[in-house]
Design an enzyme around this catalytic site. Structure first.
Site, PDB file in Angstrom:
ATOM      1  N   GLU A  51      20.296   1.375  27.162  1.00 61.48           N
ATOM      2  CA  GLU A  51      21.302   0.443  26.627  1.00 61.48           C
ATOM      3  C   GLU A  51      22.646   1.111  26.356  1.00 61.48           C
ATOM      4  O   GLU A  51      23.694   0.465  26.467  1.00 61.48           O
ATOM      5  CB  GLU A  51      20.780  -0.217  25.342  1.00 61.48           C
ATOM      6  CG  GLU A  51      19.622  -1.187  25.565  1.00 61.48           C
ATOM      7  CD  GLU A  51      18.260  -0.538  25.498  1.00 61.48           C
ATOM      8  OE1 GLU A  51      17.248  -1.265  25.510  1.00 61.48           O
ATOM      9  OE2 GLU A  51      18.192   0.712  25.437  1.00 61.48           O
ATOM     10  N   PHE A 113       8.633  -7.196  14.086  1.00 64.45           N
ATOM     11  CA  PHE A 113       8.624  -6.288  15.227  1.00 64.45           C
ATOM     12  C   PHE A 113       9.994  -6.288  15.918  1.00 64.45           C
ATOM     13  O   PHE A 113      10.536  -7.333  16.243  1.00 64.45           O
ATOM     14  CB  PHE A 113       7.535  -6.705  16.217  1.00 64.45           C
ATOM     15  CG  PHE A 113       7.484  -5.855  17.455  1.00 64.45           C
ATOM     16  CD1 PHE A 113       7.120  -4.520  17.390  1.00 64.45           C
ATOM     17  CD2 PHE A 113       7.827  -6.382  18.695  1.00 64.45           C
ATOM     18  CE1 PHE A 113       7.079  -3.727  18.523  1.00 64.45           C
ATOM     19  CE2 PHE A 113       7.779  -5.605  19.838  1.00 64.45           C
ATOM     20  CZ  PHE A 113       7.411  -4.267  19.753  1.00 64.45           C
ATOM     21  N   GLN A 114      10.539  -5.107  16.126  1.00 67.38           N
ATOM     22  CA  GLN A 114      11.840  -4.886  16.759  1.00 67.38           C
ATOM     23  C   GLN A 114      12.954  -5.633  16.030  1.00 67.38           C
ATOM     24  O   GLN A 114      13.909  -6.118  16.636  1.00 67.38           O
ATOM     25  CB  GLN A 114      11.809  -5.268  18.245  1.00 67.38           C
ATOM     26  CG  GLN A 114      10.987  -4.289  19.071  1.00 67.38           C
ATOM     27  CD  GLN A 114      11.202  -4.426  20.568  1.00 67.38           C
ATOM     28  OE1 GLN A 114      11.526  -5.505  21.067  1.00 67.38           O
ATOM     29  NE2 GLN A 114      10.992  -3.339  21.299  1.00 67.38           N
ATOM     30  N   LYS A 163      15.950 -15.450  18.508  1.00 67.31           N
ATOM     31  CA  LYS A 163      15.219 -16.000  19.648  1.00 67.31           C
ATOM     32  C   LYS A 163      15.033 -17.512  19.526  1.00 67.31           C
ATOM     33  O   LYS A 163      15.103 -18.234  20.528  1.00 67.31           O
ATOM     34  CB  LYS A 163      13.856 -15.307  19.770  1.00 67.31           C
ATOM     35  CG  LYS A 163      13.125 -15.630  21.067  1.00 67.31           C
ATOM     36  CD  LYS A 163      11.912 -14.737  21.272  1.00 67.31           C
ATOM     37  CE  LYS A 163      11.251 -14.995  22.613  1.00 67.31           C
ATOM     38  NZ  LYS A 163      10.078 -14.101  22.828  1.00 67.31           N
ATOM     39  N   MET A 479      32.926  23.554  25.919  1.00 70.37           N
ATOM     40  CA  MET A 479      33.871  23.437  24.811  1.00 70.37           C
ATOM     41  C   MET A 479      33.276  24.003  23.526  1.00 70.37           C
ATOM     42  O   MET A 479      33.976  24.627  22.726  1.00 70.37           O
ATOM     43  CB  MET A 479      34.285  21.985  24.620  1.00 70.37           C
ATOM     44  CG  MET A 479      35.523  21.826  23.749  1.00 70.37           C
ATOM     45  SD  MET A 479      36.994  22.629  24.423  1.00 70.37           S
ATOM     46  CE  MET A 479      37.537  21.419  25.631  1.00 70.37           C
TER      47      MET A 479
END
Length: 581
Positions: A51, A113-114, A163, A479
């Site tokens: 993502e 959940f999630q 949802k 760096m």
């Protein structure tokens, strides 16, 4: 009007807004949206492998096309994985709308959940965010989100959709022009202020135009107006990292990038100027260095569409809140209407010529080892006629690319500036290639940064994108190693990249062509082979391991405290350079 599900309303609204591409990754909390998109077949979905990469790809798409990038991810880890790219877009003013799934409204707050508090998590790294609880308002919220993301100072907006809202039905009607109750950015500059800055520029003996990414965000017309203002005023132009390309690098009036790894002439001109006109730049710490020593004898003008950026870091004498393009247009018009003669800046340019004579971007070469600067210059020589889009990861290679790859036009340089996000370049190149299918797109990378999102090689393969990745491989987090050498007595704590993969074989495993370049004599042929291949190519260019990126202003130091390549050991300017101050 027939009622539609929230998911169908979302897709309809995106289509009404002209969205053609969405970068995303499916999950349980967004399956209704994915099903609606599958049935609609009006939007192209690009399946990334992480993502974070979706957000960077959307950034690359937006930065190279001028259109907002769109991201679709699921709830919980899907949303939290996107936070880095969202923050990156906020820092660099990239227009982006991120649609996140959420658990059903009845489960919010139950540690389902999630589940994650996406609105809370993203409150401080977005321009605005929404939690939509009613499908009847979803369509108008999507339109408003795009308005906020693209107007004023561009940035990311998150829309979190539970949802059950995606499944519930409502009517949708395309709204008219968005008139937000409170968000109304000032676009047109104050007439009196424009007249004042024009008179200041006409009277200045040592002016400098300090330009930033706001000019690029204002559209290609703004860059053309900047070139005209520079022509009629005779003023030198310097640019931030994000502003590269807003003024032609080949122009004799361009001093190069300024700031921590900027050119000697740009930093010294900024230090000695009597008038600084900042346009679409924000006086960030990597540009200013030590604030009390920043351009101490100049009057300062700040032109910016973001009111909160003005007088935040540096106090200015004349603030102008406006779109950079509109302000430049008015400045050119007022200058010409008042028939100002071109100022006599000959003495100023003589001083600048002395600073240029230091040749601060020169670098040593010995034997057949490839200096990274030479690799960048060879890449530029082989490709500049094709006007490539260049993305980068973050590190030494990024600064060398900014220093040695000249950009003539806007929207050709895509890099992570404010946040400095390793792993940006490859997904950004994928997004740019999708938005510009006929362009040559090259990600200049480091061997450490490229591994942050190297799984996106599969995305380019899946969608047959001919992206090129050019790795400057010095086997160090360069760096970090450079700072450890200069500041921590060469204690290289965890900066050596041990157990590196064979990038050629890794590229081939993903279906890419792999090329390895080991010596300077192989450089031109290796680049030519990369360009000749019509598919994706990964190049492992083995460069000198301990090269440092100079010039450099140490953190917290003034512009006059630059470390130059010629005097790397002592860490100060040489006597000739000091005499020019």
């Amino acid at each position: 009007m027939a009622e539609k599900s929230g998911a169908d309303i979302l897709i309809e609204a995106l289509c009404d807004l002209g969205v053609e591409v969405v970068f995303g990754y499916p999950g349980g909390a967004v399956l209704p949206i994915y099903d609606a998109m599958f049935r609609s077949k009006r939007i192209r979905h690009i399946l990334v492998r992480h993502e974070q990469a979706a957000t960077h790809a959307a950034e690359g798409y937006a930065r190279s096309t001028g259109k907002p990038g769109v991201v679709l991810v699921t709830s919980g880890p899907g949303a939290t994985n996107a936070v880095t790219g969202i923050t990156d877009a906020l820092m660099d003013s990239i227009p982006m709308v991120v649609i996140t799934g959420q658990v059903p409204t009845a489960l919010i707050g139950t540690d389902a959940f999630q589940e994650a508090d996406t609105v809370g998590i993203t409150r401080h790294c977005t321009k605005h965010n929404y939690l939509v609880k009613d499908p009847a308002v979803l369509g108008s919220i999507i339109h408003e989100a795009f308005h906020i993301a693209t107007s004023g100072r561009p940035g990311p907006v998150v829309v979190d959709i539970p949802k059950d809202v995606q499944v519930a039905t409502a009517r949708y009607q395309k709204p008219g022009p968005i008139q937000h109750k409170t968000y109304r950015p000032q676009v047109k500059p104050d007439k009196t202020a424009i007249e004042q800055v024009v008179d200041m520029l006409a009277a200045a003996e040592r002016p400098i135009l300090y330009t930033g990414g706001g000019i690029i965000n204002a559209g290609p017309g703004a860059s053309q107006l900047l070139a005209e203002l520079a022509r009629i005023s005779g003023a030198p132009v310097t640019s931030t990292l994000m502003g590269l390309g807003c003024f032609p690098a080949s122009s004799p009036q361009f001093l190069g990038m300024l700031g921590m790894h900027g050119t000697y002439e740009a930093n010294m001109a900024m230090n000695q100027a009597d008038l600084v006109i900042a346009i679409g730049a924000r006086f960030d710490d990597r540009v200013t260095g030590r604030l009390d020593a920043f351009s101490p004898n100049s009057r300062k003008v700040h032109i910016d569409i973001d009111r909160s950026s003005v007088n935040k870091n540096v106090r200015v004498d004349l603030p102008i809140i406006a779109d950079a393009g509109r302000a430049l247009e008015d400045m050119v018009r007022v200058w010409k209407s008042r028939q100002h003669p071109k100022p006599d800046t000959n003495e100023w340019w003589r001083r600048i010529a002395g600073w240029r004579a230091v040749a601060c971007l020169s670098f040593p070469e010995d034997g057949d080892a490839i200096m990274p600067q030479r690799a960048i210059r060879a890449l530029w020589e082989a490709t500049h006629a094709r006007e490539p889009i260049i993305t980068t990861e973050v590190g030494q290679h990024q600064m060398w690319a900014a220093q040695h790859f000249g950009f003539e036009k806007p929207n050709k340089w895509l890099t992570s500036g404010g946040l400095g996000t390793m792993g940006y370049g490859l997904p950004a190149a994928i997004g740019a290639q999708l938005g510009n299918p006929n362009a040559l797109v090259i990600d200049i990378a480091g061997e450490a940064s490229i591994q942050m999102n190297i799984q996106e090689l599969a995305t380019a393969t899946q969608y047959r994108l001919p992206v090129k990745v050019f790795i400057l491989n010095n086997e160090y987090m360069g760096m970090v190693r450079q700072w450890q050498e200069l500041t921590y007595e060469s204690r290289y704590a965890e900066s050596y990249s041990d157990s590196l993969p064979d990038f050629v074989k890794l590229g081939e495993a993903y279906g890419w062509k792999g090329i390895r370049i080991d010596a300077r004599g192989e450089l031109d042929d290796g680049i030519a082979a990369m360009l000749a291949h019509d598919g994706p190519v990964i190049v492992d260019c083995r460069v000198a391991k301990l090269a440092n990126c100079f010039p450099m202003i140490p953190s917290g130091a003034a512009h006059t405290d630059m470390i130059l390549q010629a005097n790397e050991v002592s860490g100060t300017m040489d006597d000739e350079a000091k005499a020019l101050v």
